[in-house]
Design a protein around this motif. Structure first.
Motif, mmCIF file in Angstrom:
data_model
loop_
_atom_site.group_PDB
_atom_site.id
_atom_site.type_symbol
_atom_site.label_atom_id
_atom_site.label_comp_id
_atom_site.label_asym_id
_atom_site.label_seq_id
_atom_site.Cartn_x
_atom_site.Cartn_y
_atom_site.Cartn_z
ATOM 1 N N LEU A 1 -29.291 115.088 82.592
ATOM 2 C CA LEU A 1 -30.182 114.239 81.808
ATOM 3 C C LEU A 1 -31.089 115.094 80.923
ATOM 4 N N LEU A 2 -31.619 116.169 81.478
ATOM 5 C CA LEU A 2 -32.476 117.068 80.711
ATOM 6 C C LEU A 2 -31.676 117.781 79.621
ATOM 7 N N GLN A 3 -30.466 118.219 79.934
ATOM 8 C CA GLN A 3 -29.616 118.846 78.930
ATOM 9 C C GLN A 3 -29.344 117.889 77.764
ATOM 10 N N HIS A 4 -29.061 116.647 78.103
ATOM 11 C CA HIS A 4 -28.809 115.624 77.074
ATOM 12 C C HIS A 4 -30.026 115.464 76.160
ATOM 13 N N ARG B 1 -32.855 116.331 71.037
ATOM 14 C CA ARG B 1 -34.030 116.836 70.325
ATOM 15 C C ARG B 1 -33.612 117.841 69.257
ATOM 16 N N SER B 2 -32.683 118.713 69.622
ATOM 17 C CA SER B 2 -32.188 119.703 68.672
ATOM 18 C C SER B 2 -31.542 119.033 67.463
ATOM 19 N N ALA B 3 -30.729 118.005 67.711
ATOM 20 C CA ALA B 3 -30.062 117.290 66.622
ATOM 21 C C ALA B 3 -31.067 116.584 65.732
ATOM 22 N N LYS B 4 -32.078 115.966 66.346
ATOM 23 C CA LYS B 4 -33.079 115.222 65.589
ATOM 24 C C LYS B 4 -33.913 116.143 64.702
ATOM 25 N N LEU B 5 -34.306 117.293 65.247
ATOM 26 C CA LEU B 5 -35.148 118.223 64.503
ATOM 27 C C LEU B 5 -34.342 119.128 63.573
ATOM 28 N N ALA C 1 -32.981 121.762 64.613
ATOM 29 C CA ALA C 1 -33.391 123.093 65.064
ATOM 30 C C ALA C 1 -32.459 123.578 66.155
ATOM 31 N N PRO C 2 -31.860 124.750 66.007
ATOM 32 C CA PRO C 2 -30.942 125.263 67.032
ATOM 33 C C PRO C 2 -31.649 125.507 68.357
ATOM 34 N N LEU C 3 -30.981 125.180 69.438
ATOM 35 C CA LEU C 3 -31.518 125.461 70.763
ATOM 36 C C LEU C 3 -31.392 126.947 71.077
ATOM 37 N N LYS C 4 -32.424 127.479 71.705
ATOM 38 C CA LYS C 4 -32.382 128.853 72.223
ATOM 39 C C LYS C 4 -32.599 128.759 73.729
ATOM 40 N N ILE C 5 -31.617 129.222 74.487
ATOM 41 C CA ILE C 5 -31.631 129.025 75.931
ATOM 42 C C ILE C 5 -31.322 130.321 76.651
ATOM 43 N N TYR C 6 -32.063 130.593 77.730
ATOM 44 C CA TYR C 6 -31.774 131.695 78.640
ATOM 45 C C TYR C 6 -31.224 131.090 79.936
ATOM 46 N N ASP C 7 -30.046 131.531 80.340
ATOM 47 C CA ASP C 7 -29.445 131.097 81.598
ATOM 48 C C ASP C 7 -29.464 132.284 82.553
ATOM 49 N N VAL C 8 -30.419 132.276 83.480
ATOM 50 C CA VAL C 8 -30.602 133.384 84.421
ATOM 51 C C VAL C 8 -29.833 133.075 85.705
ATOM 52 N N GLY C 9 -28.913 133.951 86.047
ATOM 53 C CA GLY C 9 -28.019 133.671 87.159
ATOM 54 C C GLY C 9 -26.911 132.753 86.688
ATOM 55 N N ALA C 10 -26.267 133.146 85.600
ATOM 56 C CA ALA C 10 -25.299 132.261 84.936
ATOM 57 C C ALA C 10 -24.056 132.018 85.770
ATOM 58 N N ALA D 1 -21.644 116.972 71.867
ATOM 59 C CA ALA D 1 -21.715 115.508 71.802
ATOM 60 C C ALA D 1 -22.833 115.035 70.882
ATOM 61 N N ALA D 2 -23.952 115.762 70.866
ATOM 62 C CA ALA D 2 -25.099 115.373 70.039
ATOM 63 C C ALA D 2 -24.957 115.826 68.589
ATOM 64 N N LYS D 3 -23.924 116.630 68.310
ATOM 65 C CA LYS D 3 -23.736 117.218 66.978
ATOM 66 C C LYS D 3 -24.975 118.007 66.565
ATOM 67 N N ALA D 4 -25.504 118.733 67.545
ATOM 68 C CA ALA D 4 -26.693 119.542 67.318
ATOM 69 C C ALA D 4 -26.320 120.829 66.581
ATOM 70 N N PRO D 5 -27.291 121.474 65.949
ATOM 71 C CA PRO D 5 -27.010 122.733 65.245
ATOM 72 C C PRO D 5 -26.491 123.808 66.204
ATOM 73 N N ARG D 6 -25.903 124.813 65.639
ATOM 74 C CA ARG D 6 -25.357 125.936 66.398
ATOM 75 C C ARG D 6 -26.454 126.557 67.261
ATOM 76 N N ALA D 7 -26.215 126.629 68.546
ATOM 77 C CA ALA D 7 -27.217 127.099 69.497
ATOM 78 C C ALA D 7 -27.066 128.595 69.759
ATOM 79 N N HIS D 8 -28.062 129.145 70.465
ATOM 80 C CA HIS D 8 -27.977 130.538 70.915
ATOM 81 C C HIS D 8 -28.217 130.559 72.414
ATOM 82 N N LEU D 9 -27.211 131.024 73.170
ATOM 83 C CA LEU D 9 -27.311 131.100 74.619
ATOM 84 C C LEU D 9 -27.269 132.553 75.066
ATOM 85 N N THR D 10 -28.235 132.919 75.893
ATOM 86 C CA THR D 10 -28.252 134.243 76.508
ATOM 87 C C THR D 10 -27.958 134.063 77.986
#
Length: 295
Positions: free
Chosen positions: A54-57, A62-66, A68-77, A92-101
Protein backbone atom coordinates in the motif's frame (compact mmCIF):
# COMPACT_ATOMS: atom_id res chain seq x y z
CA UNK A 1 -15.72 -19.22 41.43
CA UNK A 2 -15.61 -17.47 44.75
CA UNK A 3 -13.30 -15.00 46.34
CA UNK A 4 -12.71 -11.25 46.23
CA UNK A 5 -13.56 -10.84 42.55
CA UNK A 6 -16.11 -8.38 41.20
CA UNK A 7 -19.11 -10.07 39.63
CA UNK A 8 -18.03 -9.06 36.10
CA UNK A 9 -14.53 -10.44 36.72
CA UNK A 10 -15.91 -13.75 38.02
CA UNK A 11 -18.04 -14.17 34.89
CA UNK A 12 -15.04 -13.44 32.69
CA UNK A 13 -12.87 -16.01 34.47
CA UNK A 14 -15.62 -18.61 34.26
CA UNK A 15 -15.98 -18.00 30.52
CA UNK A 16 -12.23 -18.45 30.02
CA UNK A 17 -12.14 -21.65 32.04
CA UNK A 18 -15.02 -23.09 30.03
CA UNK A 19 -13.21 -22.18 26.79
CA UNK A 20 -10.04 -23.87 28.02
CA UNK A 21 -11.98 -26.98 29.00
CA UNK A 22 -13.54 -27.15 25.53
CA UNK A 23 -10.53 -26.19 23.38
CA UNK A 24 -7.65 -27.31 25.54
CA UNK A 25 -4.91 -24.94 26.65
CA UNK A 26 -2.70 -25.39 23.55
CA UNK A 27 -5.43 -24.57 21.03
CA UNK A 28 -6.75 -21.75 23.20
CA UNK A 29 -3.23 -20.30 23.31
CA UNK A 30 -2.89 -20.46 19.51
CA UNK A 31 -6.35 -19.01 18.82
CA UNK A 32 -5.87 -16.31 21.44
CA UNK A 33 -2.51 -15.30 20.00
CA UNK A 34 -3.96 -15.15 16.49
CA UNK A 35 -6.81 -12.90 17.70
CA UNK A 36 -4.37 -10.73 19.66
CA UNK A 37 -2.02 -10.22 16.72
CA UNK A 38 -4.93 -9.46 14.40
CA UNK A 39 -6.15 -6.77 16.80
CA UNK A 40 -2.61 -5.34 16.95
CA UNK A 41 -2.22 -5.52 13.12
CA UNK A 42 1.08 -7.34 13.61
CA UNK A 43 2.73 -10.66 12.84
CA UNK A 44 2.75 -10.66 9.01
CA UNK A 45 5.61 -10.68 6.51
CA UNK A 46 3.23 -10.57 3.54
CA UNK A 47 3.76 -7.16 1.92
CA UNK A 48 0.39 -7.44 0.15
CA UNK A 49 -1.48 -7.57 3.46
CA UNK A 50 0.69 -5.79 6.04
CA UNK A 51 0.59 -2.35 4.40
CA UNK A 52 3.98 -2.37 2.68
CA UNK A 53 2.56 -2.70 -0.83
CA UNK A 54 0.00 0.00 0.00
CA UNK A 55 2.83 2.39 0.86
CA UNK A 56 4.72 1.48 -2.32
CA UNK A 57 1.58 2.19 -4.35
CA UNK A 58 1.20 5.59 -2.68
CA UNK A 59 4.83 6.51 -3.31
CA UNK A 60 4.57 5.60 -6.99
CA UNK A 61 1.33 7.56 -7.34
CA UNK A 62 2.95 10.59 -5.70
CA UNK A 63 5.91 10.33 -8.06
CA UNK A 64 3.60 10.19 -11.09
CA UNK A 65 1.53 13.14 -9.87
CA UNK A 66 4.53 15.35 -9.15
CA UNK A 67 6.52 14.16 -12.16
CA UNK A 68 9.41 13.61 -9.76
CA UNK A 69 11.54 10.45 -9.90
CA UNK A 70 11.59 8.33 -6.77
CA UNK A 71 14.92 7.93 -4.99
CA UNK A 72 14.97 4.85 -2.78
CA UNK A 73 17.53 3.08 -0.60
CA UNK A 74 16.86 -0.63 -0.04
CA UNK A 75 19.03 -1.73 2.90
CA UNK A 76 19.26 -5.49 3.16
CA UNK A 77 17.97 -5.96 -0.37
CA UNK A 78 18.54 -9.73 -0.39
CA UNK A 79 17.14 -11.01 -3.73
CA UNK A 80 15.26 -7.76 -4.33
CA UNK A 81 11.76 -8.97 -3.47
CA UNK A 82 10.74 -5.65 -1.91
CA UNK A 83 12.36 -3.63 -4.70
CA UNK A 84 10.65 -5.74 -7.35
CA UNK A 85 7.26 -4.93 -5.83
CA UNK A 86 8.23 -1.23 -5.72
CA UNK A 87 9.25 -1.33 -9.38
CA UNK A 88 5.97 -2.99 -10.35
CA UNK A 89 4.12 -0.11 -8.68
CA UNK A 90 6.30 2.43 -10.51
CA UNK A 91 5.48 0.76 -13.84
CA UNK A 92 1.75 0.58 -13.04
CA UNK A 93 1.63 4.26 -12.03
CA UNK A 94 3.61 5.31 -15.14
CA UNK A 95 5.87 7.22 -12.79
CA UNK A 96 9.13 8.82 -13.98
CA UNK A 97 12.32 6.78 -14.14
CA UNK A 98 13.34 6.02 -10.56
CA UNK A 99 16.71 5.56 -8.88
CA UNK A 100 17.15 2.55 -6.60
CA UNK A 101 20.21 1.91 -4.46
CA UNK A 102 20.35 -1.71 -3.30
CA UNK A 103 22.66 -2.59 -0.41
CA UNK A 104 23.60 -6.28 -0.34
CA UNK A 105 26.96 -7.44 1.07
CA UNK A 106 26.60 -11.20 0.40
CA UNK A 107 28.29 -12.09 -2.95
CA UNK A 108 26.13 -15.13 -3.89
CA UNK A 109 22.98 -13.00 -3.51
CA UNK A 110 23.98 -10.08 -5.71
CA UNK A 111 23.47 -11.81 -9.10
CA UNK A 112 19.71 -11.74 -8.34
CA UNK A 113 19.92 -7.97 -8.04
CA UNK A 114 21.85 -7.69 -11.29
CA UNK A 115 19.09 -9.64 -13.04
CA UNK A 116 16.47 -7.38 -11.46
CA UNK A 117 18.29 -4.28 -12.69
CA UNK A 118 18.45 -5.71 -16.21
CA UNK A 119 14.75 -6.61 -16.19
CA UNK A 120 13.69 -3.09 -15.17
CA UNK A 121 16.49 -1.20 -16.92
CA UNK A 122 14.00 0.94 -18.86
CA UNK A 123 12.15 2.09 -15.73
CA UNK A 124 14.89 2.73 -13.20
CA UNK A 125 18.58 3.41 -12.67
CA UNK A 126 20.20 0.98 -10.25
CA UNK A 127 23.21 1.06 -7.98
CA UNK A 128 24.11 -2.22 -6.29
CA UNK A 129 26.29 -1.55 -3.26
CA UNK A 130 28.32 -4.56 -2.02
CA UNK A 131 28.38 -3.35 1.58
CA UNK A 132 26.51 -3.90 4.80
CA UNK A 133 24.99 -0.86 6.51
CA UNK A 134 25.29 -0.10 10.22
CA UNK A 135 26.12 2.69 12.68
CA UNK A 136 29.83 2.94 11.88
CA UNK A 137 31.96 2.27 8.78
CA UNK A 138 34.64 -0.40 8.69
CA UNK A 139 34.79 -4.16 8.37
CA UNK A 140 32.88 -6.86 10.20
CA UNK A 141 31.72 -10.46 10.00
CA UNK A 142 28.39 -11.51 8.57
CA UNK A 143 26.57 -14.85 8.82
CA UNK A 144 25.50 -16.17 5.42
CA UNK A 145 22.95 -18.95 5.86
CA UNK A 146 21.86 -20.05 2.38
CA UNK A 147 21.25 -18.47 -1.02
CA UNK A 148 17.52 -19.12 -0.78
CA UNK A 149 17.20 -17.84 2.78
CA UNK A 150 16.50 -14.30 3.91
CA UNK A 151 18.10 -14.36 7.33
CA UNK A 152 21.70 -13.30 6.61
CA UNK A 153 22.87 -10.98 9.37
CA UNK A 154 25.83 -9.32 11.01
CA UNK A 155 27.47 -11.84 13.32
CA UNK A 156 25.76 -11.87 16.69
CA UNK A 157 25.76 -14.12 19.74
CA UNK A 158 22.05 -13.45 20.21
CA UNK A 159 19.47 -15.31 18.08
CA UNK A 160 22.11 -16.20 15.52
CA UNK A 161 21.46 -18.68 12.72
CA UNK A 162 23.96 -21.33 11.73
CA UNK A 163 25.86 -20.47 8.57
CA UNK A 164 29.11 -19.46 6.95
CA UNK A 165 30.89 -16.45 8.41
CA UNK A 166 32.14 -14.04 5.78
CA UNK A 167 34.04 -10.74 6.01
CA UNK A 168 32.14 -7.71 4.71
CA UNK A 169 32.69 -3.99 4.28
CA UNK A 170 30.38 -1.73 6.28
CA UNK A 171 29.19 1.79 5.58
CA UNK A 172 26.63 4.15 7.10
CA UNK A 173 23.88 5.88 5.17
CA UNK A 174 25.22 9.26 6.27
CA UNK A 175 28.65 8.40 4.87
CA UNK A 176 27.30 6.83 1.67
CA UNK A 177 24.90 9.67 0.94
CA UNK A 178 27.55 12.32 1.50
CA UNK A 179 29.69 10.64 -1.14
CA UNK A 180 26.83 9.89 -3.53
CA UNK A 181 25.28 13.34 -3.65
CA UNK A 182 22.96 15.69 -1.84
CA UNK A 183 19.57 14.59 -3.18
CA UNK A 184 16.53 14.03 -1.05
CA UNK A 185 15.60 10.39 -0.50
CA UNK A 186 11.93 9.49 -0.73
CA UNK A 187 12.23 6.26 1.20
CA UNK A 188 14.74 4.14 3.06
CA UNK A 189 13.56 0.56 3.49
CA UNK A 190 15.53 -1.38 6.13
CA UNK A 191 15.44 -5.13 6.68
CA UNK A 192 18.67 -5.84 8.55
CA UNK A 193 17.57 -8.89 10.55
CA UNK A 194 17.54 -7.11 13.89
CA UNK A 195 20.23 -4.54 13.16
CA UNK A 196 17.71 -1.98 11.86
CA UNK A 197 18.28 0.35 14.85
CA UNK A 198 21.99 0.53 14.06
CA UNK A 199 21.21 1.45 10.46
CA UNK A 200 18.93 4.23 11.74
CA UNK A 201 21.64 5.51 14.09
CA UNK A 202 23.99 5.64 11.12
CA UNK A 203 21.61 7.95 9.24
CA UNK A 204 20.88 10.48 11.98
CA UNK A 205 22.67 13.16 9.99
CA UNK A 206 20.20 12.67 7.15
CA UNK A 207 17.29 12.67 9.58
CA UNK A 208 18.51 15.83 11.30
CA UNK A 209 18.49 17.58 7.91
CA UNK A 210 15.07 16.10 7.05
CA UNK A 211 16.62 14.55 3.93
CA UNK A 212 14.43 11.41 4.03
CA UNK A 213 10.67 11.17 3.53
CA UNK A 214 9.94 7.74 5.00
CA UNK A 215 12.08 5.20 6.85
CA UNK A 216 10.67 1.69 7.13
CA UNK A 217 12.05 -0.84 9.63
CA UNK A 218 11.15 -4.44 10.38
CA UNK A 219 10.54 -4.68 14.13
CA UNK A 220 10.81 -8.14 15.69
CA UNK A 221 12.45 -10.13 18.45
CA UNK A 222 15.65 -9.90 16.39
CA UNK A 223 16.05 -6.36 17.74
CA UNK A 224 17.72 -8.13 20.66
CA UNK A 225 20.73 -8.64 18.39
CA UNK A 226 21.23 -4.87 18.51
CA UNK A 227 20.42 -4.69 22.21
CA UNK A 228 17.80 -2.19 21.06
CA UNK A 229 14.09 -1.54 21.46
CA UNK A 230 11.32 0.19 19.57
CA UNK A 231 11.73 2.80 22.32
CA UNK A 232 15.06 3.77 20.72
CA UNK A 233 13.37 4.35 17.36
CA UNK A 234 10.83 6.65 19.01
CA UNK A 235 13.63 8.63 20.67
CA UNK A 236 15.52 9.10 17.40
CA UNK A 237 12.33 10.07 15.55
CA UNK A 238 11.37 12.63 18.20
CA UNK A 239 14.87 14.10 18.11
CA UNK A 240 14.55 14.86 14.41
CA UNK A 241 10.87 15.73 14.01
CA UNK A 242 9.55 12.48 12.53
CA UNK A 243 6.32 10.70 13.42
CA UNK A 244 6.36 6.97 14.21
CA UNK A 245 3.59 4.74 12.90
CA UNK A 246 2.70 1.10 12.54
CA UNK A 247 2.19 0.38 8.86
CA UNK A 248 -1.08 -1.47 8.25
CA UNK A 249 -3.35 -2.36 5.35
CA UNK A 250 -5.55 0.57 6.44
CA UNK A 251 -2.67 3.06 6.38
CA UNK A 252 -0.55 4.71 9.07
CA UNK A 253 -1.39 3.99 12.70
CA UNK A 254 0.47 6.90 14.26
CA UNK A 255 1.70 6.58 17.85
CA UNK A 256 2.29 10.04 19.35
CA UNK A 257 4.59 8.49 21.95
CA UNK A 258 6.10 5.18 22.91
CA UNK A 259 4.01 2.86 25.08
CA UNK A 260 5.19 -0.23 26.94
CA UNK A 261 2.54 -2.37 25.25
CA UNK A 262 4.27 -1.77 21.91
CA UNK A 263 7.43 -3.51 23.14
CA UNK A 264 6.31 -7.12 22.66
CA UNK A 265 8.73 -7.92 19.81
CA UNK A 266 5.98 -9.14 17.50
CA UNK A 267 6.93 -8.89 13.85
CA UNK A 268 5.63 -5.66 12.31
CA UNK A 269 6.64 -2.95 9.83
CA UNK A 270 7.06 0.42 11.53
CA UNK A 271 7.79 3.69 9.75
CA UNK A 272 9.30 7.03 10.62
CA UNK A 273 7.50 9.71 8.58
CA UNK A 274 8.43 13.27 7.72
CA UNK A 275 5.50 15.70 8.04
CA UNK A 276 4.95 16.18 4.31
CA UNK A 277 4.77 12.41 3.75
CA UNK A 278 2.15 11.69 6.42
CA UNK A 279 -0.61 12.39 3.89
CA UNK A 280 0.56 9.54 1.64
CA UNK A 281 -1.89 7.18 3.34
CA UNK A 282 -4.97 7.40 5.49
CA UNK A 283 -3.92 7.68 9.12
CA UNK A 284 -5.32 7.34 12.60
CA UNK A 285 -3.88 8.20 15.99
CA UNK A 286 -3.27 5.20 18.24
CA UNK A 287 -4.17 5.78 21.88
CA UNK A 288 -3.84 3.43 24.84
CA UNK A 289 -6.36 3.51 27.67
CA UNK A 290 -5.63 3.06 31.37
CA UNK A 291 -5.96 -0.72 30.94
CA UNK A 292 -3.43 -0.69 28.05
CA UNK A 293 -6.23 -1.46 25.61
CA UNK A 294 -5.77 0.00 22.16
CA UNK A 295 -8.36 2.61 21.24
Amino acid sequence: LTGPFPRKRRKSLLFLRVMEAVLGRRLMWKVGRRIYLHARREGSLNIDTNGERLLQHALAARSAKLGAPLKIYDVGANHGQWSRAMLEEIVAAKAPRAHLTLFEPVPPIRPSLTRLSEEFAERADFEIVPQAVSDAPGKTTMVFTDVAAGNHHLASEQLSYAGEKIAVEVTTLDRFHAAAGDDLIDMVKIDAEGFDPRVVIGMEGLLAQQRVGVVQIEYSVLFLRSRAFLFDIFEIAARHGYAVALLTQAGFEIHPSWHADLEHFYLAPFVMIRDDFVGLLASRIAVYGDDNAHE
